[in-house]
Each structure stands twice: as structure tokens, then as C-alpha cells.
Write a protein that holds these residues in place. Structure first.
Motif, PDB file in Angstrom:
ATOM      1  N   PRO A  38       0.810  -1.231   0.000  1.00 26.75           N
ATOM      2  CA  PRO A  38       0.000   0.000   0.000  1.00 26.75           C
ATOM      3  C   PRO A  38       0.836   1.270   0.000  1.00 26.75           C
ATOM      4  N   ASP A  39       2.031   1.237   0.570  1.00 26.23           N
ATOM      5  CA  ASP A  39       2.873   2.435   0.604  1.00 26.23           C
ATOM      6  C   ASP A  39       3.423   2.794  -0.770  1.00 26.23           C
ATOM      7  N   ASN A  40       3.354   1.861  -1.704  1.00 26.42           N
ATOM      8  CA  ASN A  40       3.905   2.098  -3.034  1.00 26.42           C
ATOM      9  C   ASN A  40       2.877   2.689  -3.995  1.00 26.42           C
ATOM     10  N   GLY A  46       2.059   8.345  -9.342  1.00 25.26           N
ATOM     11  CA  GLY A  46       2.725   9.565  -9.756  1.00 25.26           C
ATOM     12  C   GLY A  46       3.631   9.417 -10.957  1.00 25.26           C
ATOM     13  N   LEU A  47       3.826   8.205 -11.430  1.00 27.61           N
ATOM     14  CA  LEU A  47       4.690   7.967 -12.580  1.00 27.61           C
ATOM     15  C   LEU A  47       3.960   8.297 -13.884  1.00 27.61           C
ATOM     16  N   LYS A  48       4.716   8.641 -14.890  1.00 28.66           N
ATOM     17  CA  LYS A  48       4.155   8.799 -16.226  1.00 28.66           C
ATOM     18  C   LYS A  48       4.092   7.418 -16.857  1.00 28.66           C
ATOM     19  N   LEU A  49       2.893   6.885 -17.015  1.00 25.41           N
ATOM     20  CA  LEU A  49       2.708   5.501 -17.433  1.00 25.41           C
ATOM     21  C   LEU A  49       2.195   5.419 -18.868  1.00 25.41           C
ATOM     22  N   PHE A 124      -6.771  -2.413 -13.691  1.00 23.52           N
ATOM     23  CA  PHE A 124      -5.425  -2.090 -14.143  1.00 23.52           C
ATOM     24  C   PHE A 124      -4.371  -2.747 -13.257  1.00 23.52           C
ATOM     25  N   TYR A 125      -3.232  -3.031 -13.869  1.00 21.44           N
ATOM     26  CA  TYR A 125      -2.018  -3.313 -13.095  1.00 21.44           C
ATOM     27  C   TYR A 125      -1.055  -2.178 -13.415  1.00 21.44           C
ATOM     28  N   LEU A 126      -0.674  -1.409 -12.400  1.00 22.89           N
ATOM     29  CA  LEU A 126       0.251  -0.302 -12.587  1.00 22.89           C
ATOM     30  C   LEU A 126       1.660  -0.775 -12.263  1.00 22.89           C
ATOM     31  N   ALA A 127       2.484  -0.867 -13.285  1.00 24.13           N
ATOM     32  CA  ALA A 127       3.836  -1.415 -13.146  1.00 24.13           C
ATOM     33  C   ALA A 127       4.839  -0.292 -12.935  1.00 24.13           C
ATOM     34  N   GLY A 130       6.787   1.351 -15.741  1.00 24.28           N
ATOM     35  CA  GLY A 130       6.308   2.407 -16.613  1.00 24.28           C
ATOM     36  C   GLY A 130       5.063   2.118 -17.416  1.00 24.28           C
ATOM     37  N   PHE A 131       4.263   1.117 -17.012  1.00 22.58           N
ATOM     38  CA  PHE A 131       3.090   0.764 -17.808  1.00 22.58           C
ATOM     39  C   PHE A 131       1.833   0.686 -16.938  1.00 22.58           C
ATOM     40  N   ARG A 132       0.716   1.127 -17.507  1.00 18.99           N
ATOM     41  CA  ARG A 132      -0.608   0.895 -16.950  1.00 18.99           C
ATOM     42  C   ARG A 132      -1.228  -0.218 -17.793  1.00 18.99           C
ATOM     43  N   ILE A 133      -1.294  -1.411 -17.220  1.00 15.94           N
ATOM     44  CA  ILE A 133      -1.649  -2.605 -17.983  1.00 15.94           C
ATOM     45  C   ILE A 133      -3.117  -2.954 -17.765  1.00 15.94           C
TER      46      ILE A 133
END
Length: 211
Positions: A38-40, A46-49, A124-127, A130-133
Motif C-alpha cells: 500500500p505504501d507504493n 505519480g509515474l508517467k505511465l 489495471f495493473y500499474l507497473a 512504466g506501464f498501466r496494464i
């Protein structure tokens, strides 16, 4: 009660279209290894995905359906040598994540689109890479033949859906990545080790459809 065997493709389709756990576009924080870290969440948000899609191909081949996985080549720039679902970045010409996932399955393993029936999406899976899957759940008709793209895929193999949906096979582990402790799922299957993003998607599939 369903008329279909629990781990058949027909029951998978039914559950995929009636999954629990809230709307797919809002529920990603609550599932898979996102829930373990959860802390991540704020960091990843905030990343550009870049948007991507993967196909979760469930073969309609009897009471215990099988799921297709790939082994990525060791020469790829990201996630090399890992077990994955067919998939990749969504291109501008792709009309939808479903179209992107089906296209990538054709390009990577030669799975023809006439055999693929997309039935639902997972959250979604936010990696952090750098990807929003968007995982696309699909039923695959039998009779297909695969032709692997050797620049991307070293192998393709199948795992029974019943194995993947057994939480007893969902081990958790910890590693330090970029100086941060991360918790993740791993699912050993014979000599194969499903882990990372792919295992997180499998765990989300279990939580949404079979838990």
C-alpha cells in the motif's frame, strides 16, 4: 448455482462477466500485489505511465481449462526471461485494449484472432517499470496453432486454470527493488516460476472471480 464445471472456460466466462470487487477502473489498489504494497501506490500513481494490454487466454478444452503463458526472451529490454501473458503497449491504431491484446497475441505467439473471444477486463495493473496494464480476459477456441516470434518469445506453455485458482499455490516473497522493499506473489509450476506482474494479475483474477 452454475450449470458449468468450476474450472471450465464456460464458467470462467460467466464469472468474468459477473466479477466481484467493484468497477474495474477503480479497483486496482485493492487487488493482487498492489494490496501487499500500500505504501507504493502513491509512488506508482505519480509515474508517467504508458498504456498497455495483456491477453489472459483461457482455452475452452474441457472441464479443467488451461491458460497460455509465454517465456520472454533474455534479449528483451524489459522483463527479459520472465513468464508473461501475451501483450504489450497499446499503439495509436489500436481501437481498444482488447484490440491491442489480440494483436500482440498474434504477433508474439501466432494465436489467430478468429480463435479469441475477449469476455471482460480485470482492474489495471500499474507497473513501476512504466506501464498501466489492462488485462483482457479471453476464451480461446481449440484448434489453434502457435508460431512463436523468436525475437520476443522463447517458449509458450499451458497451466491448468484449477492450479492457478488454488490459493495454496500463491506464495508471497519479498525483494528490494530500487532501494524499496517490495512484496510480491510467486507461483511455482514444475520447473516454471510465475512471479512479478504476471503473478499479480493471476492473483487478481483469483480474487475477482474465484475467492
Amino acid at each position: 448455482m452454475s450449470q458449468y464445471p468450476l474450472y471450465s472456460a464456460a464458467e470462467f466466462r460467466r464469472r468474468a462477466q459477473n466479477q466481484s470487487g467493484g468497477p474495474v477502473d477503480l479497483a486496482w489498489r485493492d487487488h493482487g500485489d498492489h494490496a501487499l504494497n500500500p505504501d507504493n501506490i502513491l509512488h506508482v500513481e505519480g509515474l508517467k505511465l504508458r498504456d498497455a494490454a495483456v491477453l489472459v487466454p483461457v482455452i475452452d478444452d474441457g472441464d479443467d481449462a488451461n491458460v497460455i503463458f509465454t517465456l520472454r526472451t533474455s534479449t528483451l529490454r524489459k522483463h527479459s526471461g520472465q513468464i508473461a501473458f501475451p501483450g504489450g503497449a497499446i499503439d495509436p491504431e489500436d481501437a481498444s485494449p482488447e484490440m491491442a491484446a489480440v494483436r500482440e497475441a498474434g504477433e508474439e505467439i501466432g494465436l489467430a484472432d478468429v480463435f479469441i473471444e475477449p469476455v471482460a477486463r480485470l482492474p489495471f495493473y500499474l507497473a513501476a517499470t512504466g506501464f498501466r496494464i489492462t488485462p483482457i480476459l479471453a476464451v480461446v477456441k481449440p484448434g489453434f496453432e502457435l508460431a512463436l516470434n523468436p525475437t520476443e518469445v522463447d517458449d509458450a506453455f499451458q497451466v491448468p486454470l484449477s492450479f492457478l485458482m488454488d490459493p495454496g499455490h500463491h506464495a508471497t516473497d519479498t525483494m528490494v527493488w530500487n532501494g524499496v522493499e517490495r512484496h510480491f506473489y510467486r507461483m511455482p509450476y514444475g520447473a516454471r516460476m510465475i512471479w512479478g506482474i504476471t503473478a499479480g494479475i493471476v492473483r487478481t483474477l483469483y480474487e475477482r472471480l474465484y475467492s
